[in-house]
Motif scaffolding. Structure first.
Motif, PDB file in Angstrom:
ATOM      1  N   GLY A  23       0.878  -1.181  -0.078  1.00  0.00           N
ATOM      2  CA  GLY A  23      -0.013  -0.031  -0.043  1.00  0.00           C
ATOM      3  C   GLY A  23       0.943   1.057   0.170  1.00  0.00           C
ATOM      4  O   GLY A  23       0.669   2.266  -0.811  1.00  0.00           O
ATOM      5  N   LEU A  24       1.961   1.280   1.020  1.00  0.00           N
ATOM      6  CA  LEU A  24       2.638   2.462   0.942  1.00  0.00           C
ATOM      7  C   LEU A  24       3.549   2.704  -0.452  1.00  0.00           C
ATOM      8  O   LEU A  24       3.798   3.675  -0.895  1.00  0.00           O
ATOM      9  CB  LEU A  24       3.692   2.306   1.968  1.00  0.00           C
ATOM     10  N   ALA A  25       4.084   1.582  -1.095  1.00  0.00           N
ATOM     11  CA  ALA A  25       4.941   1.506  -2.296  1.00  0.00           C
ATOM     12  C   ALA A  25       3.993   2.020  -3.510  1.00  0.00           C
ATOM     13  O   ALA A  25       4.679   2.722  -4.180  1.00  0.00           O
ATOM     14  CB  ALA A  25       5.397   0.306  -2.342  1.00  0.00           C
ATOM     15  N   ASN A  26       2.964   1.784  -3.346  1.00  0.00           N
ATOM     16  CA  ASN A  26       1.839   2.239  -4.560  1.00  0.00           C
ATOM     17  C   ASN A  26       1.231   3.446  -3.998  1.00  0.00           C
ATOM     18  O   ASN A  26       0.331   3.869  -5.179  1.00  0.00           O
ATOM     19  CB  ASN A  26       0.946   1.301  -4.852  1.00  0.00           C
ATOM     20  N   SER A  27       1.281   4.140  -3.252  1.00  0.00           N
ATOM     21  CA  SER A  27       0.884   5.407  -2.647  1.00  0.00           C
ATOM     22  C   SER A  27       1.596   6.550  -3.212  1.00  0.00           C
ATOM     23  O   SER A  27       2.707   6.916  -2.944  1.00  0.00           O
ATOM     24  CB  SER A  27       0.871   5.588  -1.138  1.00  0.00           C
ATOM     25  N   PRO A  28       1.268   7.449  -4.074  1.00  0.00           N
ATOM     26  CA  PRO A  28       1.743   8.519  -4.489  1.00  0.00           C
ATOM     27  C   PRO A  28       2.076   9.667  -3.468  1.00  0.00           C
ATOM     28  O   PRO A  28       3.109  10.253  -3.332  1.00  0.00           O
ATOM     29  CB  PRO A  28       0.903   9.178  -5.566  1.00  0.00           C
ATOM     30  N   THR A  29       1.246   9.893  -2.554  1.00  0.00           N
ATOM     31  CA  THR A  29       1.220  10.868  -1.420  1.00  0.00           C
ATOM     32  C   THR A  29       2.468  10.377  -0.604  1.00  0.00           C
ATOM     33  O   THR A  29       3.523  11.144  -0.142  1.00  0.00           O
ATOM     34  CB  THR A  29       0.032  10.817  -0.319  1.00  0.00           C
ATOM     35  N   GLN A  31       5.201   8.395  -1.527  1.00  0.00           N
ATOM     36  CA  GLN A  31       6.366   8.481  -2.392  1.00  0.00           C
ATOM     37  C   GLN A  31       6.694   9.825  -2.319  1.00  0.00           C
ATOM     38  O   GLN A  31       8.035  10.148  -2.162  1.00  0.00           O
ATOM     39  CB  GLN A  31       5.984   8.026  -3.718  1.00  0.00           C
ATOM     40  N   ARG A  32       5.786  10.867  -2.588  1.00  0.00           N
ATOM     41  CA  ARG A  32       6.194  12.396  -2.260  1.00  0.00           C
ATOM     42  C   ARG A  32       6.960  12.562  -1.151  1.00  0.00           C
ATOM     43  O   ARG A  32       7.851  13.302  -0.933  1.00  0.00           O
ATOM     44  CB  ARG A  32       5.039  13.295  -2.563  1.00  0.00           C
ATOM     45  N   PHE A  33       6.260  12.309   0.100  1.00  0.00           N
ATOM     46  CA  PHE A  33       6.805  12.213   1.372  1.00  0.00           C
ATOM     47  C   PHE A  33       8.284  11.723   1.717  1.00  0.00           C
ATOM     48  O   PHE A  33       9.079  12.364   2.255  1.00  0.00           O
ATOM     49  CB  PHE A  33       5.775  11.584   2.342  1.00  0.00           C
ATOM     50  N   ALA A  34       8.410  10.521   1.045  1.00  0.00           N
ATOM     51  CA  ALA A  34       9.474   9.802   1.124  1.00  0.00           C
ATOM     52  C   ALA A  34      10.736  10.677   0.229  1.00  0.00           C
ATOM     53  O   ALA A  34      11.983  10.662   0.750  1.00  0.00           O
ATOM     54  CB  ALA A  34       9.544   8.416   0.465  1.00  0.00           C
TER      55      ALA A  34
END
Length: 72
Positions: A23-29, A31-34
């Protein structure tokens, strides 16, 4: 049968972990945070390295001044 609970805990933990990571790997939000977090940490690391160098130079100068004062 005492080990059965441990096995079930491992299976549940693995499944939940896979869903969370996926879920986190596919989350654009996320990814931007990372990316932002990584960039900020890199900037802070560069700032710290510059400050460390500046302090080392100041200490070197201070040591030279102290030695010249001491030798007078």
């Amino acid at each position: 049968m005492a080990g059965g609970g441990n096995f079930m805990h491992r299976v549940i933990s693995y499944v939940v972990n896979e869903f969370v990571v996926s879920g986190l790997a596919n989350s654009p939000t996320f990814q931007r945070f990372a990316v932002r977090s990584s960039k900020r940490m890199e900037d802070l690391s560069n700032i710290a390295a510059k400050k460390k160098q500046e302090l080392a130079e100041q200490m070197k100068d201070l040591s030279k001044n102290f030695e010249s004062f001491k030798n007078q």
